[in-house]
Design a protein around this motif. Structure first.
Motif, PDB file in Angstrom:
ATOM      1  N   GLY A 103     -22.598  -4.687  -5.958  1.00 41.71           N
ATOM      2  CA  GLY A 103     -23.893  -4.302  -5.415  1.00 41.71           C
ATOM      3  C   GLY A 103     -25.028  -5.093  -6.037  1.00 41.71           C
ATOM      4  O   GLY A 103     -24.977  -5.463  -7.216  1.00 41.71           O
ATOM      5  N   TYR A 105     -29.311  -4.835  -5.927  1.00 44.10           N
ATOM      6  CA  TYR A 105     -30.396  -3.969  -5.468  1.00 44.10           C
ATOM      7  C   TYR A 105     -31.706  -4.397  -6.109  1.00 44.10           C
ATOM      8  O   TYR A 105     -31.776  -4.575  -7.322  1.00 44.10           O
ATOM      9  CB  TYR A 105     -30.068  -2.519  -5.832  1.00 44.10           C
ATOM     10  CG  TYR A 105     -31.122  -1.506  -5.464  1.00 44.10           C
ATOM     11  CD1 TYR A 105     -31.531  -1.352  -4.146  1.00 44.10           C
ATOM     12  CD2 TYR A 105     -31.684  -0.691  -6.427  1.00 44.10           C
ATOM     13  CE1 TYR A 105     -32.492  -0.403  -3.802  1.00 44.10           C
ATOM     14  CE2 TYR A 105     -32.639   0.254  -6.099  1.00 44.10           C
ATOM     15  CZ  TYR A 105     -33.043   0.389  -4.782  1.00 44.10           C
ATOM     16  OH  TYR A 105     -33.998   1.325  -4.449  1.00 44.10           O
ATOM     17  N   ASN A 110     -36.907  -2.181  -2.040  1.00 38.48           N
ATOM     18  CA  ASN A 110     -35.830  -1.376  -1.467  1.00 38.48           C
ATOM     19  C   ASN A 110     -34.839  -2.246  -0.686  1.00 38.48           C
ATOM     20  O   ASN A 110     -34.469  -1.927   0.442  1.00 38.48           O
ATOM     21  CB  ASN A 110     -36.385  -0.249  -0.596  1.00 38.48           C
ATOM     22  CG  ASN A 110     -35.379   0.857  -0.406  1.00 38.48           C
ATOM     23  OD1 ASN A 110     -34.477   1.036  -1.231  1.00 38.48           O
ATOM     24  ND2 ASN A 110     -35.499   1.584   0.684  1.00 38.48           N
ATOM     25  N   GLU A 112     -31.052  -3.879  -0.613  1.00 34.83           N
ATOM     26  CA  GLU A 112     -29.742  -3.641  -1.209  1.00 34.83           C
ATOM     27  C   GLU A 112     -28.647  -4.350  -0.429  1.00 34.83           C
ATOM     28  O   GLU A 112     -28.652  -4.361   0.801  1.00 34.83           O
ATOM     29  CB  GLU A 112     -29.460  -2.137  -1.232  1.00 34.83           C
ATOM     30  CG  GLU A 112     -28.178  -1.758  -1.892  1.00 34.83           C
ATOM     31  CD  GLU A 112     -28.043  -0.261  -2.077  1.00 34.83           C
ATOM     32  OE1 GLU A 112     -27.156   0.146  -2.839  1.00 34.83           O
ATOM     33  OE2 GLU A 112     -28.811   0.499  -1.474  1.00 34.83           O
ATOM     34  N   GLU A 114     -24.305  -4.562  -0.451  1.00 35.49           N
ATOM     35  CA  GLU A 114     -23.057  -4.018  -0.973  1.00 35.49           C
ATOM     36  C   GLU A 114     -21.925  -4.937  -0.546  1.00 35.49           C
ATOM     37  O   GLU A 114     -21.914  -5.438   0.575  1.00 35.49           O
ATOM     38  CB  GLU A 114     -22.816  -2.611  -0.445  1.00 35.49           C
ATOM     39  CG  GLU A 114     -23.788  -1.601  -0.991  1.00 35.49           C
ATOM     40  CD  GLU A 114     -23.471  -0.191  -0.551  1.00 35.49           C
ATOM     41  OE1 GLU A 114     -22.323   0.068  -0.133  1.00 35.49           O
ATOM     42  OE2 GLU A 114     -24.373   0.645  -0.614  1.00 35.49           O
ATOM     43  N   LYS A 146     -31.738   5.200  -8.894  1.00 34.05           N
ATOM     44  CA  LYS A 146     -30.682   4.270  -8.485  1.00 34.05           C
ATOM     45  C   LYS A 146     -29.316   4.843  -8.822  1.00 34.05           C
ATOM     46  O   LYS A 146     -28.391   4.788  -8.027  1.00 34.05           O
ATOM     47  CB  LYS A 146     -30.893   2.909  -9.157  1.00 34.05           C
ATOM     48  CG  LYS A 146     -29.754   1.928  -8.934  1.00 34.05           C
ATOM     49  CD  LYS A 146     -29.556   1.588  -7.494  1.00 34.05           C
ATOM     50  CE  LYS A 146     -28.414   0.595  -7.346  1.00 34.05           C
ATOM     51  NZ  LYS A 146     -27.920   0.505  -6.024  1.00 34.05           N
TER      52      LYS A 146
END
Length: 176
Positions: A103, A105, A110, A112, A114, A146
């Motif tokens: 991940g 981030y 905001n 992100e 994955e 988080k």
């Protein structure tokens, strides 16, 4: 459904890892712009990961690092990155291939990403490790937010190679 011989899933993962590589490369050259900072979660048992035995004992499955104020010697290559961080006031050097990153981030905007991380058959699907203490104490709310967010996410089911690739809806990764 037709068999995916092109492997779009792998191509998409590689393209998204390229976004992370480009961002880290720019930060290595010019530093973090504005309020940007990163939480990077990686599998400590993945091939190519180099961390001290002390950190591997503490985080046997995965760990999350924060690149914000207290990091040094960020080096970015085509295959991974290395960075210096302090853990409990002990300096450490970490080497992480992009294929080990689970991940990425940036809480300032905001954003992100994955990733699926392929481990060998002997590796067990890990529980989420706590965020390593590398950011100053003045932002505990961001770390707690988080960590709570990451813990609340369900682990995706492991793909069964005998059944072929798993189809995952992009809606599964959208903020609700």
């Amino acid at each position: 459904m037709a068999e995916d011989l092109i492997r779009y899933d792998i191509l998409a993962q590689d393209a998204l890892r390229g976004v992370m590589r480009k961002v880290l490369g720019e930060v290595a050259k010019t530093g973090l712009p504005g309020n940007h900072h990163f939480f990077i979660t990686f599998m400590t048992g993945a091939p190519g990961v180099r961390v001290s035995s002390r950190l591997r004992e503490r985080y046997p499955d995965q760990m999350t690092i924060v690149l914000q104020f207290q990091y040094w010697d960020l080096k970015v290559t085509d295959t991974g990155f290395e960075v210096g961080l302090s853990f409990s006031e002990v300096p450490e050097k970490l080497e992480v291939p992009y294929t080990a990153v689970r991940g990425f981030y940036d809480p300032s905007v905001n954003f992100e990403l994955e990733f699926d991380v392929k481990l060998d058959e002997a590796a067990v699907a890990p529980a989420l490790a706590p965020v390593a203490e590398v950011a100053p104490k003045r932002e505990p709310a961001a770390k707690k937010e988080k960590a709570a967010k990451a813990e609340s996410k369900a682990q995706p089911p492991a793909a069964d190679p005998a059944k072929g690739a798993e189809v995952v809806s992009l809606d599964a990764f959208r903020k609700k």
